[in-house]
Design an enzyme around this catalytic site. Structure first.
Site, mmCIF file in Angstrom:
data_model
loop_
_atom_site.group_PDB
_atom_site.id
_atom_site.type_symbol
_atom_site.label_atom_id
_atom_site.label_comp_id
_atom_site.label_asym_id
_atom_site.label_seq_id
_atom_site.Cartn_x
_atom_site.Cartn_y
_atom_site.Cartn_z
ATOM 1 C CB SER A 123 -0.974 0.329 1.333
ATOM 2 O OG SER A 123 -0.374 0.222 2.870
ATOM 3 C CG HIS A 144 -3.518 -1.376 -2.440
ATOM 4 N ND1 HIS A 144 -3.984 -0.032 -2.016
ATOM 5 C CD2 HIS A 144 -3.337 -1.681 -1.195
ATOM 6 C CE1 HIS A 144 -3.874 0.492 -1.111
ATOM 7 N NE2 HIS A 144 -3.629 -0.842 -0.638
ATOM 8 C CD GLU A 156 -5.024 3.044 -5.121
ATOM 9 O OE1 GLU A 156 -5.380 3.849 -4.854
ATOM 10 O OE2 GLU A 156 -4.299 1.296 -4.539
ATOM 11 C CG ASN A 194 -3.196 4.676 1.139
ATOM 12 O OD1 ASN A 194 -4.493 4.553 1.728
ATOM 13 N ND2 ASN A 194 -3.032 3.727 1.003
#
Length: 511
Positions: A123, A144, A156, A194
């Site tokens: 991540s 991900h 992702e 993120n």
């Protein structure tokens, strides 16, 4: 390209929560899965836990036992990495340590067929960096998943510098075949979610630090006015401040100290104190048994008689608010705008109500020559919002404030009075989310469509940030960011060039 067939064997490295969850997803999709962990017995324990979780669904009538047995039959534990040799795809889900991941993928490259696809569930680490020492880095990408993998929809698909389009497309199609919502991203710090999510935490942490309001009240506004499923403070408590703060630090450091990602001293103090949230029993809120849950600081009922509401100018995004006023029995009178930019104003006698534009009320009152000014915050939907934030200029009398309180309460909304802060709560949060998403698109991290999709499927945002910005009007969002930057004098609020260019050319992100 097309998805891997269900006859393809999937290898998963790491039998912790993420690895076991990914193995479960692949097995549920019909693949034979080899789950490897270098801790003896860990892989078997991971599969046993998957069985327990699935059998809970059987007990609730959400699955049948036969399906559980078939899924578990497709899962094979392995204590030795050699068992992965015949896998068609190997997904790594181990500790976030670059050197350890590089060693694992070097082993896999020597062990597996040249056609085996390699993927990391990292991540925070660079896919380009993980793959850099491989002889064939082009067959490696990021895959991900979000925790818990069997529940969270988003995946992702992250391309490193060497990742081929065919590899990324195959992984994308495979994730979709597994029932996931897949998006493409390039290997940059934070990928999509993120990175773009940082302002959701950062702006509210700043508001708390500046004393604009308290944590419980800000959470309530993001839920009841912004439409977010959770407020930022309760969400950080759930994630864990050690984790959330570490991600913020990682992104901040990776972008060479860009102030847009600057960590919060408030959150740092919680980490230093061991107040990590739910996992430690205390974070912003106390989770001890019997602890009182803090309540939002809503204004007391105001029993003030309301005059007719005069609407001046193009109402922009607030017609549902005016409809609520009419349904509440108020007289609504419309007039042409006297403002050069057509900015809407609402009048209750001598009191002016205006949607925030990123300036504080004091500055706006001085600039526009107003004696009594109350700014109100953005809402996802003024028709259904059940709370709203207000801020008054220094020249606004207590009686005028009571009038504003009575007006919004008449519409059935809880009222929060903030200190006079630029952009209030929802508006500045949404503007900064859209700004970060725009920069991600500008820098080739993702498309506008994938950026919005990732934020909705990955973190349950009520709207994609760029679609939300389109609906507000990009000139308004750009103007809000410009005012925030002028108010604070910081690069943190600089408008993305793509957002600015689209605002000037009147182009939306979703044509």
């Amino acid at each position: 390209m097309s998805a891997l067939p269900t006859s393809a064997v999937i290898g998963v490295i790491g039998a912790g929560a993420m690895g076991a969850g990914i193995a479960q997803v692949a097995a549920q999709a019909g693949h034979s899965v080899i789950l490897h962990d270098n801790q003896p017995g860990a892989a078997k324990a991971g599969i046993d836990n998957i069985r327990r979780q699935l059998e809970k669904r059987v007990a609730k009538g959400k699955m049948i036992q036969g399906d559980v047995d078939n899924i578990i039959a497709r899962l094979q534990p392995a204590d030795a990495i050699d068992a992965l040799a015949d896998s068609h795809l190997v997904i790594e889900a181990i500790v976030e340590n670059l050197e350890i991941k590089r060693q694992v993928f070097a082993q896999l490259e020597a062990l597996c067929s040249p056609d085996t696809l390699l993927a990391s569930n990292t991540s925070s680490l660079s896919i380009t960096s993980i793959a850099a020492n491989l002889e064939r880095p082009e067959r490696m990408a990021g895959l991900h998943f979000f925790n818990p993998a069997p529940v969270m929809k988003l995946v992702e698909v992250v391309s490193g510098l060497a990742t081929t389009t065919n590899v990324a497309d195959t992984l994308y199609d495979t994730a979709v075949a597994w029932g996931k919502v897949a998006v493409h991203a390039s290997s940059t710090p934070g990928f999509i979610v993120n990175r773009v999510a940082r302002p959701f935490y950062a702006e509210c942490l700043r508001l708390l630090q500046e004393g604009a309001s308290d944590a419980a009240t800000i959470d309530a506004l993001l839920r009841q006015a912004g439409g977010f499923r959770m407020g930022p403070f309760e969400l950080m408590d759930l994630i864990g401040h050690d984790v959330n703060y570490a991600v913020t630090r990682s992104v901040f450091d990776a972008y060479y100290g860009d102030t847009r990602f600057e960590p919060s001293l408030v959150q740092q103090a919680l980490v230093e104190a061991g107040r990590l949230g739910r996992k430690s029993g205390k974070g912003f809120f106390d989770y001890a048994e019997g602890a009182a849950k803090p309540q939002p600081a809503f204004a007391a009922p105001a029993n003030t008689e309301l005059p007719a509401l005069v609407v001046q100018g193009d109402p922009g995004v607030i017609p549902p608010l005016l409809e609520r006023a009419q349904e509440a029995g108020l007289d609504v009178v419309r007039r042409e705008s006297l403002q050069p930019d057509g900015t809407p104003r609402l009048y209750l006698g001598d009191l002016v109500l205006a949607l925030s534009d990123g300036r504080c009320a004091a500055e706006r009152a001085i600039n526009e020559g107003l004696d009594a000014l109350v700014l109100f915050d953005l809402c996802l939907d003024y028709r259904s919002a059940s709370a709203i934030a207000l801020a008054a200029s220094h020249t606004t009398s207590p009686e005028a404030r009571q009038l504003a309180t009575a007006f919004f309460q008449r519409l059935g909304m809880d009222v929060v009075w903030l200190t006079d802060t630029p952009g209030l709560v929802v508006l500045r949060t949404v503007a900064m989310l859209a700004n970060e998403a725009a920069d991600a698109v500008l820098q080739g991290v993702c498309s506008a469509q994938d950026g919005d999709l990732a934020m909705q499927a990955g973190v349950n945002y009520p709207r994609g940030p760029l679609a939300w910005a389109d609906s507000l009007g990009l000139p308004f969002v750009h103007r809000t960011l410009t005012h925030l930057q002028q108010s604070y004098g910081e690069e943190r609020y600089r408008s993305s060039f793509l957002l600015r260019r689209n605002a000037l050319s009147e182009e939306s992100f979703h044509e």
